[in-house]
Design a protein around this motif. Sequence first.
Motif, PDB file in Angstrom:
ATOM      1  N   GLU A  12       0.845  -1.194   0.000  1.00 42.01           N
ATOM      2  CA  GLU A  12       0.000   0.000   0.000  1.00 42.01           C
ATOM      3  C   GLU A  12       0.879   1.243   0.000  1.00 42.01           C
ATOM      4  OE1 GLU A  12      -2.490  -0.758   3.452  1.00 42.01           O
ATOM      5  OE2 GLU A  12      -4.112  -1.357   2.105  1.00 42.01           O
ATOM      6  N   ALA A  13       0.359   2.315  -0.559  1.00 44.23           N
ATOM      7  CA  ALA A  13       1.119   3.552  -0.746  1.00 44.23           C
ATOM      8  C   ALA A  13       0.793   4.572   0.336  1.00 44.23           C
ATOM      9  CB  ALA A  13       0.787   4.137  -2.119  1.00 44.23           C
ATOM     10  N   ASP A  14       1.684   5.548   0.483  1.00 47.74           N
ATOM     11  CA  ASP A  14       1.347   6.704   1.301  1.00 47.74           C
ATOM     12  C   ASP A  14       1.622   7.972   0.507  1.00 47.74           C
ATOM     13  OD1 ASP A  14       4.131   7.134   1.585  1.00 47.74           O
ATOM     14  OD2 ASP A  14       4.177   6.257   3.570  1.00 47.74           O
ATOM     15  N   ALA A  15       1.023   9.057   0.969  1.00 47.71           N
ATOM     16  CA  ALA A  15       1.178  10.358   0.325  1.00 47.71           C
ATOM     17  C   ALA A  15       1.865  11.281   1.314  1.00 47.71           C
ATOM     18  CB  ALA A  15      -0.170  10.917  -0.071  1.00 47.71           C
ATOM     19  N   CYS A  16       3.019  11.818   0.923  1.00 47.45           N
ATOM     20  CA  CYS A  16       3.788  12.701   1.796  1.00 47.45           C
ATOM     21  C   CYS A  16       3.535  14.155   1.402  1.00 47.45           C
ATOM     22  CB  CYS A  16       5.279  12.385   1.712  1.00 47.45           C
ATOM     23  SG  CYS A  16       6.241  13.391   2.868  1.00 47.45           S
ATOM     24  N   HIS A  17       3.147  14.945   2.387  1.00 50.43           N
ATOM     25  CA  HIS A  17       2.820  16.351   2.180  1.00 50.43           C
ATOM     26  C   HIS A  17       3.887  17.279   2.753  1.00 50.43           C
ATOM     27  CE1 HIS A  17      -1.371  15.391   0.965  1.00 50.43           C
ATOM     28  NE2 HIS A  17      -1.148  14.340   1.728  1.00 50.43           N
ATOM     29  N   HIS A  27      -1.781   9.462   4.689  1.00 53.88           N
ATOM     30  CA  HIS A  27      -1.193  10.755   4.342  1.00 53.88           C
ATOM     31  C   HIS A  27      -0.252  11.090   5.477  1.00 53.88           C
ATOM     32  CE1 HIS A  27      -3.976  11.889   1.058  1.00 53.88           C
ATOM     33  NE2 HIS A  27      -4.877  11.219   1.756  1.00 53.88           N
ATOM     34  N   ILE A  28       1.003  11.455   5.149  1.00 59.79           N
ATOM     35  CA  ILE A  28       1.970  11.796   6.194  1.00 59.79           C
ATOM     36  C   ILE A  28       2.423  13.246   6.044  1.00 59.79           C
ATOM     37  CG2 ILE A  28       2.717   9.413   6.530  1.00 59.79           C
ATOM     38  CD1 ILE A  28       5.206  10.013   4.838  1.00 59.79           C
ATOM     39  N   ASP A  49     -10.332  12.347   1.657  1.00 55.15           N
ATOM     40  CA  ASP A  49     -10.590  11.040   1.054  1.00 55.15           C
ATOM     41  C   ASP A  49     -10.860   9.948   2.078  1.00 55.15           C
ATOM     42  OD1 ASP A  49      -8.031  10.762   2.066  1.00 55.15           O
ATOM     43  OD2 ASP A  49      -7.079  10.385   0.132  1.00 55.15           O
ATOM     44  N   GLY A  50     -10.866  10.301   3.377  1.00 57.04           N
ATOM     45  CA  GLY A  50     -11.142   9.312   4.415  1.00 57.04           C
ATOM     46  C   GLY A  50      -9.971   8.430   4.788  1.00 57.04           C
ATOM     47  N   VAL A  51      -8.797   8.675   4.209  1.00 57.26           N
ATOM     48  CA  VAL A  51      -7.603   7.886   4.495  1.00 57.26           C
ATOM     49  C   VAL A  51      -6.902   8.453   5.734  1.00 57.26           C
ATOM     50  CG1 VAL A  51      -5.333   7.235   3.559  1.00 57.26           C
ATOM     51  CG2 VAL A  51      -7.340   7.229   2.079  1.00 57.26           C
TER      52      VAL A  51
END
Length: 131
Positions: A26-31, A110-111, A124-126
Amino acid sequence: MTETNNHKGSCLCGAVQIEVAGDLPEADACHCTNCRKQSGHYWASTDIPAGALTVRGEENVSWYQSSEKVRRGFCKTCGSFLFWDANTVDKTAVAMGCFDTPTRTKLWSHIFVADKGDYYQIDDGVLQRDQ
């Protein structure tokens, strides 16, 4: 005989091609600020164990040492941001955008959302984490 789920991808110009043996984690999104500045928005990636990742055209990858512990790999021809590597672990984060579809995975978190840009919302509820 069991069919292996290999996943292929490339940079925009095709000079760098990747293949991952097996399922994609699974992936994560870094902000974080650094990922947003390099990618132009936020960086979505999946962590691939070293032994599962094959890179063809590696001579076309340039590495930028963005901090003491982290380097970021991109295609030196087209500029596609492809890899994030923390020199201390045996895995490489690979950009979700470079994979050919279907990836058969999903975003799980999301990190560094405390650093996100003020021009968008995450709804997005993640799972969201400040760090």
